[in-house]
Design an enzyme around this catalytic site. Structure first.
Site, PDB file in Angstrom:
ATOM      1  NE  ARG A 132      24.578  12.334 -14.174  1.00 28.09           N
ATOM      2  CZ  ARG A 132      24.348  12.351 -15.489  1.00 28.09           C
ATOM      3  NH1 ARG A 132      24.013  13.477 -16.091  1.00 28.09           N
ATOM      4  NH2 ARG A 132      24.424  11.242 -16.194  1.00 28.09           N
ATOM      5  CB  SER A 187      27.093   7.466 -13.421  1.00 31.34           C
ATOM      6  OG  SER A 187      26.683   7.268 -14.744  1.00 31.34           O
ATOM      7  CD  GLU A 203      25.515  11.699  -9.864  1.00 33.27           C
ATOM      8  OE1 GLU A 203      24.800  12.647  -9.506  1.00 33.27           O
ATOM      9  OE2 GLU A 203      25.081  10.560 -10.025  1.00 33.27           O
TER      10      GLU A 203
HETATM   11  N1  EPU Z   1      33.828   3.737 -21.671  1.00 35.26           N
HETATM   12  C1  EPU Z   1      34.852   2.839 -21.513  1.00 35.26           C
HETATM   13  N2  EPU Z   1      34.715   1.864 -20.556  1.00 35.26           N
HETATM   14  C2  EPU Z   1      33.609   1.770 -19.779  1.00 35.26           C
HETATM   15  C3  EPU Z   1      32.571   2.708 -19.928  1.00 35.26           C
HETATM   16  C4  EPU Z   1      32.708   3.699 -20.888  1.00 35.26           C
HETATM   17  O1  EPU Z   1      35.860   2.879 -22.207  1.00 35.26           O
HETATM   18  O2  EPU Z   1      33.552   0.848 -18.949  1.00 35.26           O
HETATM   19  C5  EPU Z   1      33.947   4.742 -22.751  1.00 35.26           C
HETATM   20  C6  EPU Z   1      32.952   4.411 -23.877  1.00 35.26           C
HETATM   21  O3  EPU Z   1      33.517   3.542 -24.792  1.00 35.26           O
HETATM   22  C7  EPU Z   1      32.690   5.763 -24.473  1.00 35.26           C
HETATM   23  C8  EPU Z   1      32.798   6.710 -23.291  1.00 35.26           C
HETATM   24  O4  EPU Z   1      33.510   6.010 -22.271  1.00 35.26           O
HETATM   25  O5  EPU Z   1      33.693   6.098 -25.398  1.00 35.26           O
HETATM   26  C9  EPU Z   1      31.463   7.180 -22.781  1.00 35.26           C
HETATM   27  O6  EPU Z   1      30.680   6.077 -22.340  1.00 35.26           O
HETATM   28  P1  EPU Z   1      29.072   6.142 -22.265  1.00 35.26           P
HETATM   29  O7  EPU Z   1      28.512   6.543 -23.562  1.00 35.26           O
HETATM   30  O8  EPU Z   1      28.601   4.852 -21.675  1.00 35.26           O
HETATM   31  O9  EPU Z   1      28.760   7.357 -21.299  1.00 35.26           O
HETATM   32  P2  EPU Z   1      29.395   7.819 -19.906  1.00 35.26           P
HETATM   33  O10 EPU Z   1      30.078   9.118 -20.105  1.00 35.26           O
HETATM   34  O11 EPU Z   1      30.193   6.701 -19.306  1.00 35.26           O
HETATM   35  C10 EPU Z   1      27.330   9.252 -19.186  1.00 35.26           C
HETATM   36  C11 EPU Z   1      26.389   9.375 -18.015  1.00 35.26           C
HETATM   37  C12 EPU Z   1      25.362   8.245 -18.017  1.00 35.26           C
HETATM   38  C13 EPU Z   1      24.576   8.327 -19.313  1.00 35.26           C
HETATM   39  C14 EPU Z   1      25.570   8.213 -20.509  1.00 35.26           C
HETATM   40  C15 EPU Z   1      24.900   8.411 -21.841  1.00 35.26           C
HETATM   41  C16 EPU Z   1      27.692  10.494 -16.289  1.00 35.26           C
HETATM   42  C17 EPU Z   1      28.342  10.389 -14.966  1.00 35.26           C
HETATM   43  N3  EPU Z   1      27.135   9.375 -16.760  1.00 35.26           N
HETATM   44  O12 EPU Z   1      28.064   8.048 -19.023  1.00 35.26           O
HETATM   45  O13 EPU Z   1      24.462   8.480 -16.935  1.00 35.26           O
HETATM   46  O14 EPU Z   1      23.600   7.291 -19.401  1.00 35.26           O
HETATM   47  O15 EPU Z   1      26.581   9.253 -20.390  1.00 35.26           O
HETATM   48  O16 EPU Z   1      24.537   9.755 -21.986  1.00 35.26           O
HETATM   49  O17 EPU Z   1      27.670  11.584 -16.869  1.00 35.26           O
HETATM   50  C18 EPU Z   1      23.823   7.935 -14.707  1.00 35.26           C
HETATM   51  O18 EPU Z   1      24.017   9.121 -14.413  1.00 35.26           O
HETATM   52  O19 EPU Z   1      23.437   7.092 -13.848  1.00 35.26           O
HETATM   53  C19 EPU Z   1      24.097   7.469 -16.064  1.00 35.26           C
HETATM   54  C20 EPU Z   1      24.009   6.184 -16.394  1.00 35.26           C
END
Ligand code: EPU
Length: 335
Positions: free
Chosen positions: A160, A235, A331
């Protein structure tokens, strides 16, 4: 090129915040941009408006970059090299690539925003970052009006992050982005758990890039709010990277904490998980809130102001700090 006055920016930011621009102009061509630069140097650039939170009216000229067009620069047996103008909508471009069977961007389906801003935060999702396919970024230097091209390595891409968020910030207008995509033998990235599950559910054993795109679209639609229905900017925070020591302490109390190993000493923890543990998931404060399916996404249910959403973000940061001793970095660009 007409300069308008006192224009609401509500439809130009995906948070749907109702701030005003003192003056506003839409730029449709490089020629118009060069013309504008002869008389204006101090302005506020806007593109898809998908990565910003407006907390105040903009007293300057707001310049909407809406230069359209896609061109194929060259092709060989395995690859195609494309240049895409900044004002093209990202997701429409991804869908067009899939319709042409050009591979590499399918995991980045349904990300809001325009092509011209995708390098700034190096958009990424489901195991792929846009830096993996970008060959160069074309810009116009604001002070000189000259064309300046950044190669992939010049962009200093990180998670990012890029040069355009750091030393180059505010100095260049991104006008076009060039990509190298595959024409055959596509290298698919389906290792992300939810993609594998979605493919299995549909009994797909040898997926095409279209199958992967459809899986990503389904996952995003199930977790992330559509900005056309509920204002948001994806995010709101970055996933923090913490020391092993701190992580081990958290794990003792929360054995199921999700994590990604970064190095021997460092671990990335999902901000969404931390925010959920702090009790914010699905909470609403007036028209500002935390999304019910993904706590990393702050939302505007209608008439929240940017200041109200920012205040909620600060409360979340403070609570995560108090409970976990972790500093969450915002972010989204807060204006
Ligand atoms: N999780 C929770 N609670 C929540 C959200 C997530 O416990 O409310 C846990 C999930 O269960 C999972 C882990 O966190 O174990 C990761 O969640 P997720 O796969 O949704 O990915 P993320 O790390 O929360 C990142 C990116 C997203 C992208 C997803 C998929 C960042 C800041 N965000 O989210 O990007 O779509 O991975 O690759 O790195 C964006 O930048 O706008 C965005 C949506």
């Amino acid at each position: 090129m007409t300069i308008l006055e006192n224009i609401s920016l509500r439809e130009y930011n995906t948070f749907g915040v109702d701030c005003y621009a003192k003056r506003f102009v839409t730029i449709n061509s490089f020629y118009e941009l060069q013309q504008l630069l002869t008389s204006e140097k101090d302005f506020f650039l806007i593109s898809g408006g998908s990565n910003m939170l407006l907390t105040q009216n903009i007293d300057k000229l707001v310049v909407l970059i809406d230069i359209k067009g896609v061109s194929i620069d060259k092709e060989d047996a395995n690859s195609v090299y494309l240049t895409v103008n900044a004002g093209e909508n990202w997701h429409n471009f991804v869908l067009w690539c899939i319709s042409q069977d050009y591979g590499g961007l399918e995991n980045l389906s349904l990300i809001p925003g325009n092509v011209g801003t995708c390098p700034i935060q190096n958009i990424g999702a489901y195991g792929v970052e846009v830096k993996d396919t970008i060959t160069k970024v074309e810009t116009i230097e604001i002070t000189s009006g000259k064309l300046v091209t950044f190669s992939n390595s010049d962009c200093n891409f990180g998670y990012r992050n890029s040069i355009f968020k750091n030393e180059a910030k505010g100095k260049y207008i991104l006008t076009a982005v060039s990509f190298k995509l595959s024409k055959n033998n596509h290298v698919l990235n389906t290792s992300y758990g939810a993609i594998e599950t979605a493919l299995k559910e549909n009994n797909i054993v040898s997926p095409t890039i279209k199958d992967v795109s459809n899986a990503v679209i389904a996952i995003r639609q199930s977790k992330l709010p559509d900005p056309k229905e509920i204002g948001n900017s994806g995010s709101f925070f970055k996933n923090p990277v913490i020391s092993n020591t701190l992580f081990n302490n958290i794990q003792k109390e929360h054995p199921t904490v999700p994590s990604y190993k970064i190095s021997e000493d460092l671990v990335k923890v999902p901000a969404g998980w931390l925010i959920e543990q702090c009790g914010f998931k699905g909470k609403r404060f007036g028209d500002a809130g935390v999304h019910k399916n993904q706590a990393l996404v702050l939302v505007n249910y209608g008439n929240a102001t940017g200041k109200e959403i920012h205040k909620l973000a600060q409360e979340i940061q403070q609570t995560v700090m108090n409970n976990f001793n972790i500093s969450l970095e915002i972010e989204v660009n807060v204006i």
